[in-house]
Enzyme design. Structure first.
Site, mmCIF file in Angstrom:
data_model
loop_
_atom_site.group_PDB
_atom_site.id
_atom_site.type_symbol
_atom_site.label_atom_id
_atom_site.label_comp_id
_atom_site.label_asym_id
_atom_site.label_seq_id
_atom_site.Cartn_x
_atom_site.Cartn_y
_atom_site.Cartn_z
ATOM 1 N N ARG A 1 -4.926 9.088 -14.184
ATOM 2 C CA ARG A 1 -4.358 8.396 -15.348
ATOM 3 C C ARG A 1 -5.127 8.702 -16.626
ATOM 4 N NH1 ARG A 1 -2.975 2.671 -12.358
ATOM 5 N NH2 ARG A 1 -0.930 3.310 -11.624
ATOM 6 N N LYS B 1 12.329 -0.899 3.254
ATOM 7 C CA LYS B 1 13.374 -1.930 3.265
ATOM 8 C C LYS B 1 14.534 -1.665 2.314
ATOM 9 C CE LYS B 1 10.538 -5.806 4.629
ATOM 10 N NZ LYS B 1 9.919 -7.039 4.176
ATOM 11 N N GLY C 1 6.232 0.605 -10.771
ATOM 12 C CA GLY C 1 7.256 -0.385 -11.131
ATOM 13 C C GLY C 1 8.142 0.050 -12.281
HETATM 14 P P1 AMP Z 1 8.461 1.764 0.132
HETATM 15 O O1 AMP Z 1 7.253 1.202 -0.544
HETATM 16 O O2 AMP Z 1 9.601 0.840 0.216
HETATM 17 O O3 AMP Z 1 8.826 3.121 -0.432
HETATM 18 O O4 AMP Z 1 8.038 1.968 1.646
HETATM 19 C C1 AMP Z 1 7.160 2.980 2.023
HETATM 20 C C2 AMP Z 1 6.708 2.664 3.405
HETATM 21 O O5 AMP Z 1 7.804 2.701 4.278
HETATM 22 C C3 AMP Z 1 5.703 3.663 3.919
HETATM 23 O O6 AMP Z 1 4.471 3.018 4.086
HETATM 24 C C4 AMP Z 1 6.277 4.095 5.260
HETATM 25 O O7 AMP Z 1 5.318 4.112 6.293
HETATM 26 C C5 AMP Z 1 7.302 3.021 5.552
HETATM 27 N N1 AMP Z 1 8.358 3.483 6.459
HETATM 28 C C6 AMP Z 1 9.085 4.595 6.364
HETATM 29 N N2 AMP Z 1 9.910 4.700 7.422
HETATM 30 C C7 AMP Z 1 9.691 3.632 8.219
HETATM 31 C C8 AMP Z 1 10.219 3.184 9.464
HETATM 32 N N3 AMP Z 1 11.139 3.880 10.098
HETATM 33 N N4 AMP Z 1 9.748 2.041 9.963
HETATM 34 C C9 AMP Z 1 8.808 1.340 9.309
HETATM 35 N N5 AMP Z 1 8.278 1.704 8.129
HETATM 36 C C10 AMP Z 1 8.715 2.838 7.582
#
Ligand code: AMP
Length: 419
Positions: free
Chosen positions: A35, A221, A400
């Site tokens: 940064r 999610k 964000g």
């Molecule tokens: P996000 O912050 O929503 O982009 O989520 C990223 C996280 O999702 C990472 O730490 C991944 O390990 C997790 N992730 C990706 N695929 C899966 C899965 N099939 N089951 C559980 N966690 C997952």
């Protein structure tokens, strides 16, 4: 609105909002200075023109309290090293000492102000006991908003020009990121080079994409990505939905997802997204097969299963070979690519293959002339982990702020300057 590349800072003082919210270890040493380096072109332009730079930032969450752990003094010597010039420091960001230090600044000099968030006025949120009565809360909010204006005005008064180069906080209507612009004339406020390149990359993807445009959305999610998905359906030709989101969609069609991550309250929404995609002619790709594991561990037993027939006690942790093949073909055929979120648990080596394949396909498409933008926390971590960061078109530094931009929201820090 002025453009930094055309502006001549000679003889002018510029107050620059940067994002120096860098990670520090227990000895207060900077463990990743990305940064800081990202702000160098803007600061150098000011100095090379013959102007002086007053640098302001937040660091951590001191919540309106002076706390030496979060002092920007920890950044001073590193900034001096990176810029190759001496950096003066003043232990506040408003007040008589700051005014005097700013007034004494000569062309070519740099002054670093203390953490903006040592003052509640920066964020403009009052500190109140949880059980405060509503009228007390209302009065305190109104009071801090007034004080925030005075604080922002004082920051603006330190310089002739305001430059915002902190894209990471552009989604916040804070004193130094947005309110300050109310106290600057049209031609005395502008973006720095970092925000300009973030915005022009996002423009190429979201507003003016070469087609076909493919977005790869992964992560854990559906709930945290839903607004982005809905916004992207108006823009993309192909949407690959991967990672933990897969299983909510599979379950919505009655598939067996075992103990995969799944959000039952979003099943209807998943079907609605599919219907909307169809209506808009967007091709939606979900994993047909997955790598399932009998535990959430790198050394768990694994097997490839259809994504709608995952046995009880097993969970899908990565895209399977057939899915990887499809995803790769779609990505390699694209002219514009946006990647947000890994398609598997890439932090564990045995479940990183899908995300590595996605990253490699993005690199291959970029080699063929596609514009690729990677952004939003974990996909940036993934591409760095795979050592492919310099082989894509653009990596956004923002978390964000980028997600809110992708959601189609107006960012206060951008609006404050663009109007
Ligand atoms: P996000 O912050 O929503 O982009 O989520 C990223 C996280 O999702 C990472 O730490 C991944 O390990 C997790 N992730 C990706 N695929 C899966 C899965 N099939 N089951 C559980 N966690 C997952």
């Amino acid at each position: 609105m002025s453009k930094i590349e055309n502006f001549n800072f000679a003889g002018k003082k510029a107050i620059v909002r940067v994002d120096f919210n860098v990670p520090l270890n227990e000895k207060f040493e900077i463990t990743d200075d990305t940064r800081i380096r990202a702000a160098v072109p803007t600061i150098k332009k000011i100095l090379n023109d013959g102007g002086s730079a007053i640098i302001m930032s937040h660091l951590g969450r001191p919540d309106g309290v002076v706390n030496p752990d979060f002092s920007l003094r920890h950044i001073q010597s590193h900034l001096a090293k990176v810029l190759g010039v001496d950096v003066k420091f003043v232990d506040n960001c408003v007040g008589a000492d700051v005014k005097a230090a700013a007034a004494a600044l000569n062309p070519g000099e740099v002054l670093l102000l203390e953490n903006l968030r040592f003052h509640l006025e920066e964020e403009g949120k009052p500190k109140l006991p949880k059980d405060a009565a509503d009228d007390v809360k209302k009065a305190a909010k109104a009071d801090i908003k007034e004080k925030q204006k005075t604080f922002a005005k004082e920051l603006a008064s330190l310089a002739d020009v305001y430059v915002n180069d902190a894209f990471g906080t552009a989604h916040r209507a804070h004193a130094s990121t947005a309110i300050i612009a109310d106290y600057c004339t049209g031609d005395s406020k502008m973006f720095g080079f970092l925000i300009e390149s973030e915005l022009s990359s996002l423009e190429k993807v979201l507003h003016n994409p070469q087609r076909p445009f493919t977005a790869i959305m992964g992560g854990a999610k559906v709930s945290s990505k839903i607004t982005i998905i809905e916004n992207l359906l108006d823009k993309v030709d192909n949407l690959i939905l991967g990672g933990g989101m897969t299983y909510t969609f599979i379950k919505a069609h009655g598939g067996e997802v075992g103990s995969s991550i799944c959000e039952p309250e979003f099943l209807d929404l998943a079907l609605k997204i599919e219907a909307k995609a169809k209506e808009k002619g967007v091709k939606l790709y979900l994993a047909a097969d997955v790598v399932a594991a009998d535990d959430f561990k790198n050394d768990a037993n694994t097997k490839v299963t259809p994504s709608n027939a995952i046995p009880v006690g097993w969970q899908g942790l990565d895209a399977g070979p057939e899915s990887v093949k499809t995803f790769t073909e779609v990505i390699e055929d694209s002219a514009t690519i946006l990647w947000n979120g890994p398609v598997g648990v890439f932090e564990m080596e045995n479940f990183a293959k899908g995300s590595i394949a996605v990253a490699n396909a993005i690199v291959a498409a970029t080699d063929k002339g596609a514009f690729s933008l990677i952004g939003g926390g974990d996909s940036v971590a993934a591409i760095n982990q795979f050592g492919l960061a310099d082989k894509v078109s653009y990596i956004s530094t923002a978390g964000g702020a980028l997600l809110e931009y992708l959601e189609g929201k107006t960012l206060p820090g951008i609006k404050a300057i663009q109007g």
